[in-house]
Write a protein that holds these residues in place. Sequence first.
Motif, short mmCIF file in Angstrom:
data_model
loop_
_atom_site.label_atom_id
_atom_site.label_comp_id
_atom_site.label_asym_id
_atom_site.label_seq_id
_atom_site.Cartn_x
_atom_site.Cartn_y
_atom_site.Cartn_z
N LEU A 132 32.53 38.92 50.51
CA LEU A 132 31.43 39.10 49.55
C LEU A 132 31.57 40.44 48.83
O LEU A 132 32.03 41.42 49.39
CB LEU A 132 30.10 39.04 50.30
CG LEU A 132 29.84 37.71 51.04
CD1 LEU A 132 28.65 37.84 51.99
CD2 LEU A 132 29.60 36.59 50.03
N PHE A 185 21.21 28.20 53.35
CA PHE A 185 20.53 28.36 52.06
C PHE A 185 19.18 27.63 51.99
O PHE A 185 18.61 27.49 50.93
CB PHE A 185 21.43 27.95 50.88
CG PHE A 185 22.54 28.94 50.63
CD1 PHE A 185 22.25 30.25 50.28
CD2 PHE A 185 23.87 28.58 50.75
CE1 PHE A 185 23.26 31.18 50.05
CE2 PHE A 185 24.89 29.49 50.54
CZ PHE A 185 24.59 30.80 50.19
N PHE A 192 24.59 38.28 54.76
CA PHE A 192 25.67 39.00 54.08
C PHE A 192 26.84 39.22 55.04
O PHE A 192 27.60 40.15 54.90
CB PHE A 192 25.11 40.33 53.59
CG PHE A 192 25.77 40.85 52.35
CD1 PHE A 192 25.94 40.03 51.24
CD2 PHE A 192 26.24 42.16 52.28
CE1 PHE A 192 26.55 40.50 50.09
CE2 PHE A 192 26.86 42.64 51.14
CZ PHE A 192 27.01 41.81 50.05
N CYS A 199 18.38 41.77 44.48
CA CYS A 199 19.64 42.29 43.93
C CYS A 199 19.80 43.77 44.27
O CYS A 199 18.94 44.38 44.91
CB CYS A 199 19.69 42.08 42.43
SG CYS A 199 18.23 42.66 41.56
N THR A 224 20.51 37.04 45.04
CA THR A 224 20.08 35.75 45.57
C THR A 224 18.75 35.37 44.96
O THR A 224 17.86 36.21 44.78
CB THR A 224 19.94 35.80 47.11
OG1 THR A 224 19.37 37.06 47.48
CG2 THR A 224 21.30 35.67 47.77
N THR A 239 20.20 32.71 55.36
CA THR A 239 21.09 33.39 54.42
C THR A 239 21.55 34.69 55.08
O THR A 239 21.03 35.07 56.13
CB THR A 239 20.34 33.76 53.11
OG1 THR A 239 19.12 34.42 53.45
CG2 THR A 239 20.03 32.51 52.29
N ASP A 291 24.63 40.75 40.58
CA ASP A 291 24.60 39.48 41.30
C ASP A 291 23.46 39.57 42.31
O ASP A 291 22.97 40.67 42.59
CB ASP A 291 25.94 39.17 41.97
CG ASP A 291 26.33 40.20 43.02
OD1 ASP A 291 25.74 41.31 43.03
OD2 ASP A 291 27.24 39.92 43.82
N HIS A 304 19.88 30.20 46.14
CA HIS A 304 21.29 30.26 45.76
C HIS A 304 21.73 31.65 45.33
O HIS A 304 20.92 32.47 44.90
CB HIS A 304 21.71 29.13 44.79
CG HIS A 304 21.19 29.19 43.39
ND1 HIS A 304 21.16 28.07 42.59
CD2 HIS A 304 20.74 30.20 42.64
CE1 HIS A 304 20.70 28.41 41.40
NE2 HIS A 304 20.44 29.67 41.40
N TYR A 305 23.02 31.84 45.51
CA TYR A 305 23.67 33.09 45.13
C TYR A 305 24.04 32.95 43.67
O TYR A 305 24.68 31.98 43.28
CB TYR A 305 24.91 33.29 46.00
CG TYR A 305 25.81 34.46 45.61
CD1 TYR A 305 25.26 35.71 45.27
CD2 TYR A 305 27.19 34.33 45.61
CE1 TYR A 305 26.09 36.77 44.93
CE2 TYR A 305 28.02 35.39 45.26
CZ TYR A 305 27.47 36.61 44.92
OH TYR A 305 28.28 37.66 44.57
N THR A 306 23.61 33.91 42.86
CA THR A 306 23.84 33.77 41.43
C THR A 306 24.12 35.14 40.80
O THR A 306 24.24 36.15 41.51
CB THR A 306 22.61 33.08 40.78
OG1 THR A 306 22.91 32.77 39.42
CG2 THR A 306 21.37 33.96 40.84
#
Lengths: 539, 417
Positions: free
Chosen positions: B263, B196, B215, B142, B129, B213, B127, B113-115
């Motif tokens: 993004l 994901f 970008f 990151c 993954t 996943t 931020d 997940h993207y967090t």
Amino acid sequence: MKTWDAIVIGAGHNGLVNACYLQRAGLDVLVVEKNDWIGGAATSRSLTPGFLYSNCSYVCSLFRPEIMRDLELPRFGLQVISYEGGAVFTRDGDYLANYRDHHAHRREFARFSARDAEAYDRYARDVTRQCRFIQPLLMRTAPDPTSFRPRDIGELIYLGKKFAGLGAAEMADTLRFWTMSISDFLDEHFETDVIKANFALSGIIGTALGPMSPGTAYVLLHHYMGEVDGSVGAWGYARGGMGAVTKALADSFRASGGTIRASAEVEQVLVKNGKARGLVLAGGEEIFGKLVVSNADVKRTFLKLVEEKELPDTFLRRVKNFKMRGSSGKVNIALDSMPEFPALPKDSPCYRGDMHFTDSVERMERGYDDWKAGRWSADPFLDMMMPTMLDPTMAPPGKHFMSCFVQYCPPKVEGRDWTDADRDAFAETVISQIANYSPGFRDRIVHMEVRTPRELEAEVGLTEGNIFQGELTFDQLLFNRPVPGYAQYRSPIDGLYICGSSTHPGGGVMGAPGRNAANEILRDLSQPTKHMSPAHDVI
Amino acid sequence: MPKTAVKPVTEQAIVQPLHSPAQLHFRTLRLDTPFQPRIDAAMKTNDWYDWGGYRAPASLWDEELEYFAIRSQAALFDISPMTKYRIEGPDAESFLNRLTLRDVTKLKTGRVHYTAWCDDEGFVLDDGTLFRLAPNRFRLCCQERHLPWLLDSAIGFDVTVTEETEVVAALALQGPTSFAILREAGFEGVERLKVFDLAEFAHEDGSVTISRTGFTGDLGYELFVETRLALSLWDRLWQAGELRGIRAIGYTALNRARLEAGLIVANADFVTAEHAIRADRVRMPDEIGLGFMVDLEKGHFNGRRAIAEARAKGRLRHVLVGLEIEGNIPAEHAIVYHRKKKEVGLVSAAIWSPMAKRNIALASLERPYGDSITDDLWVEIYAMRELKYERLMKRAKVVQRPFIKLDRRTASPPAEF
């Protein structure tokens, strides 16, 4: 008999900055200098043929660019060259380098600790934030918190607003920063001893405190708030040695019509009816001036050049108590060839930067213990560099001028005066430390000048050999520098001003005290100050 | 500090004549990634940039056509310089749950997940993954470096945090034919990966972790492999992709795609808290469009109290929005105005979107602009044209992100192209 508009005592950088600004405001200014050379602690001296020494101050960062521009110093030959990183040698034969490249810097730290490698960004952020808070205060007269003059109130509000503009966490950091030890501060950021030692040196240079003494974190800031051409925190060499700074100032001063008299030692400031009228030189000659500005430190000015009876008791007592403790010496060396440091790869850029041998904060603190006992450090901290790696004007090709700043070194040896034998033994301590890391070093030495606090006081005029004209501790900063009530460059004697590093914002070849003092003098004379640039914006 | 005695320096020479390769890193200021031989071979423009200390391609052969490779066939992009941490141990889940904004207990093994994560004052540190590779093993990817923060946060947890940027090579394979290429390359079962998802696949004598996943907002995958297997992985993909239009690309093309996907990039669209010199530049998750991640119900996490308080007291000062700007001149770093007069924010990234055929941008605005007041917004574009600024005042409309939504990104099973 001629009466000068202003007479400046001492042709150090602050005296000359002050004189330049006054002369450019239209005053007729005389600078008197006791030595037969000018520059005070910012000089280049040729003491052996072919070599030029920056024999007191040796690097440049703090000197305000606003002053360089106002006084047209580039036109008079001033050039400052950024230098390249540096290294701390470790006792196991390795070294920790500082590289200018951000990623190389991180990778180098990672050789010692993965964590510390990634801790640098936060450290740099915190230090930069504090520097940005202080930087604008350098070129402003410190407010007098007890005065209710609108200007002081305005300045206090300015300070308050700047402080209020900080975040809650930063505010707490600022107060801690100004009072804590550099060792404690570094412990919060790094875990590796040599990395801490690498940064700690900026917290003790010129200061009679150990890295574990409260107040040393501020000293680090003081060394970080300079710049070389907008690169904040960078240090450089003045091309031609530090004398290039004062030579440019002197030439600028003369070009605007000012007069300098060298070999003119001041015996006393002439005071009549509580007002300064001029000077008496050694030998008895009297020189008259409407006002007198002293670039000498606060103790020398008020305890030696002014009769005690002219000064209020509390003021005198405070001047006597002003902390001005010599803590350093200087060894200037002419080398007939490039020294080798086998720990460093031959193509390391560290040769073009500053080199150190103290690889732990603990060692630094033990060096300070010796000072407390009245001895020079048996294992001293050296700030060593070869400006000739970047400056071809100071030595013939292939030969080098090496500057070694040495700490700690007491003003008196176990309570007695320094002797020549002490000085030679002190030099030997330094040379043997270097020779430990550089085989054959001794054979390369063609000449050496050794300066202990004794020489710094006698030759430069710095009381106890304190390079900052007074310790840079929080109790002696801002409106408490040099003493409460007299932080605005004036003195209890009408027409007698002080403009040296004893005043706000303190030491280093910064020029700000001299400039700020000129600003106050011109205010008192109701003269315009349009020729003085305000501080560059910090945005 | 322990009071160990300091050994006096003796006259014996301290000499180490041989220098280790680690000491000599200063000779190469920009590192090569494990894929560099292949990238160098594909490099025609010599257009490099510095990505975290690596020599990375800004473009390789044609930045515009590289973009179309992402959108029409498949693009291979080296993401090895991305900062990577391995987090493992019995408390890895609870540690990450404390560290990050989202509920990590809901992140199953084999999922990504993207967090994001915040400091104690609720300001975003970065931020990234989060990959759950095993019940007790994670990978955090990151932009910036955070080892001291991660280690300090891990105090009291039975967990180890290891920086593994240099030892894990990574590739992004993005675009409509990316799935077909992976299948062609023999990664059996890759069709089962939903968006994901991640899984391990055999490669040579080792393995490669493939996640669905990316970008780009397109169908795409990311592949992580130990460095010694990097080149053979590249070759395997390249060979499989030959008939499906695989091309190597640089960052400029990828940046266009990520902007279309809406993004954000740390330290381009927002300033990370540990790098912000100016105290007012830091941002809370809600201020950079990451409010959706914040899970106040999951228990304590770093910054929770500050975020909850800022929300309750209406102290969120900024908002990050997607803008659609009239005309076709990109508004990069333009000032945003309300009613053409009041300055209300700044565009951090902008392009003409080939997919949306619109002029799009990301902008940070001061609330209530962009939040409750979204009408009458304008951007002032200074377009340098042959040494003259053409100054344009163009209307901007706040729009939903992503700017483009591609069905093929989420289709399951993934399409052939």
